[in-house]
Write a protein that holds these residues in place. Structure first.
Motif, PDB file in Angstrom:
ATOM      1  N   SER A  16       0.846  -1.195   0.000  1.00 15.61           N
ATOM      2  CA  SER A  16       0.000   0.000   0.000  1.00 15.61           C
ATOM      3  C   SER A  16       0.882   1.245   0.000  1.00 15.61           C
ATOM      4  O   SER A  16       2.088   1.178   0.309  1.00 15.61           O
ATOM      5  CB  SER A  16      -0.908   0.031   1.236  1.00 15.61           C
ATOM      6  N   GLY A  17       0.264   2.375  -0.334  1.00 21.18           N
ATOM      7  CA  GLY A  17       1.004   3.626  -0.313  1.00 21.18           C
ATOM      8  C   GLY A  17       1.473   3.980   1.079  1.00 21.18           C
ATOM      9  O   GLY A  17       2.590   4.469   1.265  1.00 21.18           O
ATOM     10  N   GLU A  18       0.618   3.723   2.064  1.00 18.07           N
ATOM     11  CA  GLU A  18       0.979   4.044   3.438  1.00 18.07           C
ATOM     12  C   GLU A  18       2.183   3.212   3.896  1.00 18.07           C
ATOM     13  O   GLU A  18       3.113   3.732   4.530  1.00 18.07           O
ATOM     14  CB  GLU A  18      -0.206   3.792   4.377  1.00 18.07           C
ATOM     15  N   GLU A  19       2.177   1.915   3.557  1.00 16.56           N
ATOM     16  CA  GLU A  19       3.308   1.056   3.930  1.00 16.56           C
ATOM     17  C   GLU A  19       4.583   1.515   3.231  1.00 16.56           C
ATOM     18  O   GLU A  19       5.666   1.539   3.830  1.00 16.56           O
ATOM     19  CB  GLU A  19       3.005  -0.402   3.570  1.00 16.56           C
ATOM     20  N   ALA A  20       4.468   1.893   1.952  1.00 13.78           N
ATOM     21  CA  ALA A  20       5.635   2.355   1.198  1.00 13.78           C
ATOM     22  C   ALA A  20       6.241   3.599   1.836  1.00 13.78           C
ATOM     23  O   ALA A  20       7.469   3.724   1.961  1.00 13.78           O
ATOM     24  CB  ALA A  20       5.239   2.644  -0.248  1.00 13.78           C
ATOM     25  N   LEU A  21       5.389   4.508   2.278  1.00 14.04           N
ATOM     26  CA  LEU A  21       5.868   5.750   2.872  1.00 14.04           C
ATOM     27  C   LEU A  21       6.611   5.472   4.175  1.00 14.04           C
ATOM     28  O   LEU A  21       7.627   6.104   4.482  1.00 14.04           O
ATOM     29  CB  LEU A  21       4.682   6.682   3.111  1.00 14.04           C
ATOM     30  N   ASN A  22       6.111   4.508   4.943  1.00 16.14           N
ATOM     31  CA  ASN A  22       6.769   4.138   6.192  1.00 16.14           C
ATOM     32  C   ASN A  22       8.118   3.453   5.950  1.00 16.14           C
ATOM     33  O   ASN A  22       9.054   3.608   6.735  1.00 16.14           O
ATOM     34  CB  ASN A  22       5.870   3.212   7.018  1.00 16.14           C
ATOM     35  N   ARG A  23       8.195   2.701   4.843  1.00 19.56           N
ATOM     36  CA  ARG A  23       9.414   1.934   4.580  1.00 19.56           C
ATOM     37  C   ARG A  23      10.476   2.749   3.847  1.00 19.56           C
ATOM     38  O   ARG A  23      11.641   2.344   3.792  1.00 19.56           O
ATOM     39  CB  ARG A  23       9.076   0.685   3.763  1.00 19.56           C
ATOM     40  N   LEU A  24      10.081   3.874   3.296  1.00 23.90           N
ATOM     41  CA  LEU A  24      10.992   4.674   2.474  1.00 23.90           C
ATOM     42  C   LEU A  24      12.318   4.987   3.177  1.00 23.90           C
ATOM     43  O   LEU A  24      13.386   4.738   2.618  1.00 23.90           O
ATOM     44  CB  LEU A  24      10.292   5.965   2.032  1.00 23.90           C
ATOM     45  N   PRO A  25      12.292   5.498   4.425  1.00 19.03           N
ATOM     46  CA  PRO A  25      13.583   5.801   5.071  1.00 19.03           C
ATOM     47  C   PRO A  25      14.361   4.559   5.490  1.00 19.03           C
ATOM     48  O   PRO A  25      15.567   4.635   5.726  1.00 19.03           O
ATOM     49  CB  PRO A  25      13.176   6.630   6.295  1.00 19.03           C
ATOM     50  N   LEU A  26      13.663   3.422   5.573  1.00 21.94           N
ATOM     51  CA  LEU A  26      14.335   2.198   6.010  1.00 21.94           C
ATOM     52  C   LEU A  26      15.086   1.508   4.880  1.00 21.94           C
ATOM     53  O   LEU A  26      16.149   0.930   5.098  1.00 21.94           O
ATOM     54  CB  LEU A  26      13.314   1.221   6.612  1.00 21.94           C
ATOM     55  N   VAL A  27      14.541   1.564   3.668  1.00 25.32           N
ATOM     56  CA  VAL A  27      15.164   0.842   2.562  1.00 25.32           C
ATOM     57  C   VAL A  27      15.889   1.774   1.585  1.00 25.32           C
ATOM     58  O   VAL A  27      16.661   1.331   0.746  1.00 25.32           O
ATOM     59  CB  VAL A  27      14.122  -0.010   1.789  1.00 25.32           C
ATOM     60  N   GLN A  28      15.630   3.079   1.684  1.00 22.38           N
ATOM     61  CA  GLN A  28      16.320   4.097   0.890  1.00 22.38           C
ATOM     62  C   GLN A  28      16.485   3.699  -0.585  1.00 22.38           C
ATOM     63  O   GLN A  28      17.593   3.517  -1.071  1.00 22.38           O
ATOM     64  CB  GLN A  28      17.681   4.419   1.513  1.00 22.38           C
ATOM     65  N   PRO A  29      15.372   3.543  -1.304  1.00 26.97           N
ATOM     66  CA  PRO A  29      15.461   3.110  -2.701  1.00 26.97           C
ATOM     67  C   PRO A  29      16.020   4.187  -3.607  1.00 26.97           C
ATOM     68  O   PRO A  29      15.973   5.391  -3.280  1.00 26.97           O
ATOM     69  CB  PRO A  29      14.002   2.812  -3.052  1.00 26.97           C
ATOM     70  N   ARG A  30      16.535   3.782  -4.756  1.00 26.28           N
ATOM     71  CA  ARG A  30      16.960   4.725  -5.788  1.00 26.28           C
ATOM     72  C   ARG A  30      15.857   4.947  -6.816  1.00 26.28           C
ATOM     73  O   ARG A  30      15.970   5.817  -7.678  1.00 26.28           O
ATOM     74  CB  ARG A  30      18.213   4.209  -6.474  1.00 26.28           C
TER      75      ARG A  30
END
Length: 453
Positions: free
Chosen positions: A39-53
Motif C-alpha cells: 500500500s502507499g501508506e506502507e511504502a511511505l513508512n518503509r521509504l527511510p528504512l530501505v532508501q530506494p533509488r
C-alpha cells in the motif's frame, strides 16, 4: 527492531499480491535489489528504512493512490524518480503525472522490456541515496567512474605525505576540487586552503599577491599586504594554471620553495612560511619545457606526484549523477521542487562531447532549468543549449545576449506586447526597454492578441 537502512535499488508498491510478486521476480532476475510494499501508506513508512533509488507504484490503490504517494515521496526525497503503473491509465492521467514530475508512466499489461528500459533510465538518473559511505574528504567529488575512483585512491595515499602534487587535466574537469580533497585528507586539514589562479592575476601584480608587500612599496600601496603564501601558512596553497606563470616569477617561486621563506615587495626582511604546494594546469608542461617557457628545476619541484583527471567524455557514467546533483542544488537555491530531464533529454546529455567538461555541463543544466516552463525538461531544450558552436560553450557576451533576448520574449508574451507593463516587470524605464527591444530586433506588436500575427 533494527532501523539500519538496507538500501535497495527499487521499492515496488502494489495492492495486487500476484502482480507484486510477478514484477518483483522480473526485476530481481535483472539483478536489481527489490523491496515491496502492499500500500502507499506502507511504502511511505518503509521509504527511510530501505532508501530506494527508484519507486515503482500502482496508480489505483485503496487509501493512498499512486499520485498521492508520489506527492508524499517528493516532499521527503525530491530527487527520487517515480514510475507509475496502472490498468486504468488514460492519456490525461499520463500527461498530468508527467507534468507533475513523475519519471515514467506504463499502462498494464505492460511489455517487460519497456519496464526494464524505464527502470534502467531512471536508475541512471538517480544519485546515490543520502547517507552513503563516501568519505567526507572527497564528498564534493561526485563519481562512480572507475577511472576517477583510481585517481582518488592515489590522491588519498599522497594526501598523507608532504609531497608536492601536480594535477593535470582539461579545463573544467575539477582540478581545484581535487586539490581541496587532498587538503582535507591531509594532516594540514585544520589549516587554511588558499587557491589562486595564476592566469587571472596581471603579471605586474603577481609578486605582490603571492609574497605580499609593505606600505609604500609601490604607487597605490597604501597599506601592507601579507600575501597568499603567508595566508596559507600551516595549510595548503593551490596554484592553478601554473603553466601561465611568467619566467621571472617562476624563478622567484622556486626560491621560495627552496628556502621556505618569502620576502614581501619593498621589504628587506624575509618571512618563514610552512606551506604545502598543490598545483595544476590544463597546458602541456612537457611542451612548455621543450619551448623554454617553463623552468625544468621548478617543474621537478612541483611535479613530485602527478595526478591526471580524466575528461567528462571518458566518464560518461558520472553524467546522470552530476545532473541530479545540479538539479537538486538549483532547486534548493530557488526554493522549489527539482526539475528533471526527460529520458531522451538525459540520453542527449550523456552522449554529448563536453569539450568544456563538468563546467560546461553545469552551464547547460542551468540554462535548461532557467528556460524550462514544466517540471520535465524536454529534449528540444537540451539540443538548443548544446547547439551553439557544435556543443562548445558560448562566450559570456553571447550567453548574456541569448538569455536577455529570451527574457524579453517571455515578458512580452506575459503582457501581450504591452510595453509599459513589460518594462515595469523588467524594472526598466520605457526608453531603456525600447532600446533593448530594438537591439534584439523584437517588435511588441507581434505579441499582441487579436488578428495580429
Amino acid at each position: 527492531m533494527s532501523t539500519t537502512p538496507r538500501r535497495c535499488d527499487i521499492l515496488l508498491v502494489d495492492d495486487d499480491a500476484d502482480l507484486l510478486r510477478l514484477v518483483s521476480l522480473r526485476l530481481r532476475a535483472a539483478k536489481y535489489v527489490v523491496e515491496t510494499a502492499a500500500s502507499g501508506e506502507e511504502a511511505l513508512n518503509r521509504l527511510p528504512l530501505v532508501q530506494p533509488r527508484l519507486l515503482i507504484t500502482d496508480l489505483r490503490m485503496p487509501g493512498m493512490d499512486g499520485l498521492a504517494l508520489f506527492e508524499a515521496v517528493r516532499a521527503q526525497r525530491p530527487g527520487l524518480p517515480v514510475i507509475i503503473l496502472t490498468a486504468h491509465g488514460t492519456i490525461p492521467d499520463a500527461v498530468q503525472a508527467t507534468r507533475e514530475g513523475v519519471f515514467g508512466f506504463l499502462p498494464k499489461p505492460f511489455d517487460p522490456q519497456d519496464l526494464l528500459a524505464q527502470v534502467s533510465a531512471a536508475l541512471a538518473l538517480s544519485a546515490p541515496a543520502e547517507g552513503g559511505d563516501a568519505a567526507a574528504w572527497r564528498a564534493a567529488i561526485i563519481t562512480r567512474s572507475p577511472l576517477l575512483e583510481a585517481v582518488l585512491d592515489e590522491a588519498l595515499l599522497v594526501a598523507k605525505s608532504e609531497a608536492s602534487v601536480f594535477i593535470h587535466g582539461d579545463s573544467g574537469t575539477g582540478k581545484e576540487l581535487l586539490a581541496q580533497a587532498i587538503h582535507k585528507a591531509s594532516p594540514r586539514a585544520a589549516g587554511p586552503f588558499v587557491a589562486v589562479n595564476c592566469s587571472a592575476i596581471p603579471s605586474e601584480l603577481l609578486e605582490s599577491e603571492l609574497f605580499g608587500h609593505v606600505k609604500g612599496a609601490f604607487t597605490g600601496a597604501a597599506g601592507a599586504h601579507k600575501g597568499l603564501f603567508v595566508a596559507a601558512d600551516g595549510g595548503s596553497l593551490f596554484l592553478d594554471e601554473i603553466g601561465d606563470l611568467p619566467l621571472p616569477m617562476q624563478a622567484k617561486l622556486l626560491r621560495v620553495l627552496q628556502e621556505r621563506q618569502v620576502r614581501p615587495v619593498g621589504s628587506t626582511q624575509s618571512v618563514a612560511v610552512d606551506v604545502r604546494i598543490l598545483s595544476a594546469t590544463h597546458r602541456d608542461l612537457d611542451e612548455l619545457l621543450a619551448q623554454g617557457q617553463f623552468r625544468e628545476d621548478l617543474y621537478y619541484r612541483l611535479n613530485v606526484v602527478a595526478l591526471h583527471l580524466p575528461p567528462l567524455r571518458e566518464r560518461r557514467e558520472d553524467i546522470p549523477l552530476l545532473v541530479a546533483h545540479l538539479l537538486a542544488r538549483l532547486a534548493e537555491k530557488a526554493g522549489e521542487a527539482p526539475k528533471r530531464f526527460a529520458p531522451e533529454a538525459l540520453e542527449a546529455l550523456v552522449g554529448a562531447d563536453w569539450p568544456g567538461n563538468v563546467r560546461q555541463l553545469q552551464n547547460v543544466v542551468e540554462h535548461c532549468v532557467a528556460l524550462a516552463v514544466t517540471p520535465v525538461i524536454p529534449l528540444a531544450l537540451v539540443r538548443r543549449a548544446l547547439r551553439d558552436r557544435a556543443g562548445q560553450l558560448p562566450s559570456l557576451a553571447e550567453a548574456r545576449d541569448g538569455f536577455e533576448r529570451d527574457y524579453l520574449i517571455r515578458v512580452l508574451q506575459l503582457t501581450g506586447g504591452n510595453v509599459t507593463q513589460a518594462a515595469r516587470l523588467a524594472q526598466r524605464n520605457r526608453t531603456e526597454f525600447y532600446k533593448l527591444l530594438a537591439r534584439h530586433g523584437l517588435e511588441p506588436a507581434l505579441f499582441k492578441g487579436g488578428d495580429e500575427p
